[in-house]
Design an enzyme around this catalytic site. Sequence first.
Site, PDB file in Angstrom:
ATOM      1  N   THR A  82       0.767  18.061  -8.637  1.00  0.00           N
ATOM      2  CA  THR A  82       1.308  19.115  -7.966  1.00  0.00           C
ATOM      3  C   THR A  82       1.452  20.343  -9.173  1.00  0.00           C
ATOM      4  O   THR A  82       1.028  21.365  -9.069  1.00  0.00           O
ATOM      5  CB  THR A  82       2.508  19.036  -7.020  1.00  0.00           C
ATOM      6  OG1 THR A  82       2.448  18.379  -6.029  1.00  0.00           O
ATOM      7  CG2 THR A  82       2.914  20.578  -6.743  1.00  0.00           C
ATOM      8  N   SER A 115     -10.186  -7.994  -4.804  1.00  0.00           N
ATOM      9  CA  SER A 115     -10.008  -8.375  -6.250  1.00  0.00           C
ATOM     10  C   SER A 115      -9.231  -9.418  -6.629  1.00  0.00           C
ATOM     11  O   SER A 115      -8.963  -9.542  -7.727  1.00  0.00           O
ATOM     12  CB  SER A 115      -9.448  -6.820  -6.782  1.00  0.00           C
ATOM     13  OG  SER A 115      -8.232  -6.692  -6.561  1.00  0.00           O
ATOM     14  N   LYS A 142      -4.314  -1.293 -13.543  1.00  0.00           N
ATOM     15  CA  LYS A 142      -4.021  -2.752 -13.500  1.00  0.00           C
ATOM     16  C   LYS A 142      -3.606  -3.026 -15.021  1.00  0.00           C
ATOM     17  O   LYS A 142      -2.835  -3.987 -15.245  1.00  0.00           O
ATOM     18  CB  LYS A 142      -5.126  -3.584 -13.175  1.00  0.00           C
ATOM     19  CG  LYS A 142      -5.644  -3.271 -11.557  1.00  0.00           C
ATOM     20  CD  LYS A 142      -6.842  -4.251 -11.159  1.00  0.00           C
ATOM     21  CE  LYS A 142      -7.064  -3.868  -9.696  1.00  0.00           C
ATOM     22  NZ  LYS A 142      -8.132  -4.830  -9.079  1.00  0.00           N
TER      23      LYS A 142
END
Length: 778
Positions: A363, A679, A722
Amino acid sequence: MNKKSLPLMALRDMVVFPGVIAPIFVGRQKSLQALSHTTVSEEDNSKYILVTLQKKFDQENPSKHELNNTAILAKIIQIVKLPNNTAKILIEAVARVKLSNIKGNDAFEANYEIIPDEEIFDVNNMRSLVDNAVQLFSKYAINDKKVNAEIIETINKEISNSTNFINIINILASHLITSLEAKQHLLEETSPFKRITTVISTLTSNIVNSETEQALQQRVRKQIEKTQRDYYLHEQMKAIQKELDEDKSELADIEKKIKSLKLSKEAKEKAESELKKLRSMNQMSAESGVTRNYLETLLSLPWGKYDNSKIDINQAEKILNRDHFGLEKVKERIIEYLAVLQRSSKIRGPILCLIGPPGVGKTSLVKSIAEGMGRKYTKFALGGVRDEAEIRGHRKTYLGSTPGKILGQLKKVKTSNPVMLLDEIDKMSSDFRGDPASALLEVLDPEQNSHFVDHYLEVEYDLSNVIFIATANSHDLPRALSDRMEKIYISGYVEEEKLQIAKNYLVPKQFKMHKIKKDEITISETAILDLIRYYTKESGVRALEREIGALTRKALKQILADKTVKHIAIDSSNLEEFLEAKKYNFGLAEKEDQIGSTTGLAYTEVGGELLTIEALAFPGKGEIKTTGKLGDVMKESAMAAYSCFRSRATNFGLKYDNYKDFDIHIHVPAGAIPKDGPSAGCALFTTIVSLMTKIPVHRTVAMTGEITLRGNVLPIGGLKEKLLAASRGGIKTVLIPEENVKDLKDIPPNIKESLEIISVSNIDQVLKHALVETPINK
């Protein structure tokens, strides 16, 4: 009791209860004959007759089969002859009786047997029920004003006699407002408790109906009075306005505004048509109010009004760097976007969509873009929007209709070329009111939005000069909407970036917000690092800002409470004095290498997460069971991993007998959090192999990647998130699919330096690096 015989009279409009005195008008021939057959009793020198309700109330001459068998033995108190061969009698109901052997042609006659009431064993309970019923009856009588006050006085006298409960029930029952069938059923009931319960239920219903009717009458009366008053006032106002000629002045102002605004041809014609219609209307009518509101809305839009924005990409880059730390690739793409806008006044390219976890600055980036372009900023929050009318507006025919939020925001900022943030665009949903995502297609498509038609306005409005920028937490957007956007992924911040953001942005912001003087409070880098590691667990910095705010407030409170304290220095040694105990552990969850437990890596809407996968084996049928609220895709990954293991079991020195009699239970904590995605295959396979071969998994190794039945490792998404999660969790080695090596160029250098990143193409390579020792026997 011996059965007796008496004349029988059929009633068609009333049910008489024992103990009640009631007048009866007698006009039918059979009833008059029955009355004439009555004889004087030897016991008390009185005449008695049987009365009962006929089953069909409209039957003029009912047969004996059309009479109810439960009747009343009545004492005739008075007989008055009336003209036209009719009579009026006054009876006192003596007892409830059971009829038998009904006979007679000209007049009915029947045998009867008195029906006693069941004995009341629980007198206290009955007294309570009767008291309740009398109170309800009094309330009903006051509200309804149809019950004689003498009746209430009689009942109040009866209640003082504790042995006369049956009479009270009968008196109440005789005055109930209910159907004749219901009263007959009440007469037939022998249980006093069931009868008083029915009386209470009916009285309660009567009270509710009476109060509802009174409230409705009062509301109608008030509405009539209001309408008359409003009409009188409107007529007076109309007369005054006619004298002052105010109407003409207001309409003249509207006409002047239509001529002065830069309306489109279609909008001008529509406005003039509505103004003409308004002139011919009664100014006090509802239609004139609708038309007046429409014209006010149409003329309040910023037709032809544009901010004089001069884009300077160098200045815009300075603003982006001033407000945001890191995010180099994101800022580079934004500058490219602004460069095209600087060269071309109108852009036909795709709409930007910033996708990333909460708190990473999506934002604030849009606000900086607006400042860099010199345009006004406005925000349309799409989270939870279900109605397409929020986009396209409501049609004028609906009461209280308004234009959609798109035009509403333009009306608010008073310009036709703002930067409009479409916040949380992935949180929209659809229902019976339409699909707002489909309605947005017209807004965002550069080929269509220059001719956008709001349902309320019914004329075209040009949205092509509005810069639309969307934000989302997830890339899961409707296909048609996704095709019109260029997605810019904003990953989470690494620890060093969070530290710099806290030092340069968050701490000064909180100090300014809380009016902290420069020499009052200092927060060391070690304290900020502890906040990042032990008090927050996020990809962004929103929670970090909250913790810094809490820290600042507590320190300020201490300064104001103790006048001797002039300065507070906060570091890692005294941090817990200001905040609660540490919320999270930093580093590895496991202290030792574990058998049947593997660390996977997950990518969620809030960033990357470490995912512990654990398994147990126990006697069974060679089946696999999964828990932990796994989705269908992850369950199928577990099945594929198990099948791949069984096909290679001999390579691990396992015989068929080693696993055919064992079930495997795979669990992924925490059980309340949904998990899904393609995954986790490598981690699931490694967990199963470790469990069955009894070889531990390195606790410092994490992995990501899907596998095929043949053991090949497939690429995954969200690699940066990750790896950030692995770095935060104290992981040393990360196994990634070979096809994801190309994505390492987007990983910050300090993350790549802190982790040993190993690419793998098949599960043999995975096991080689993940297990403490290699299980494969050639």
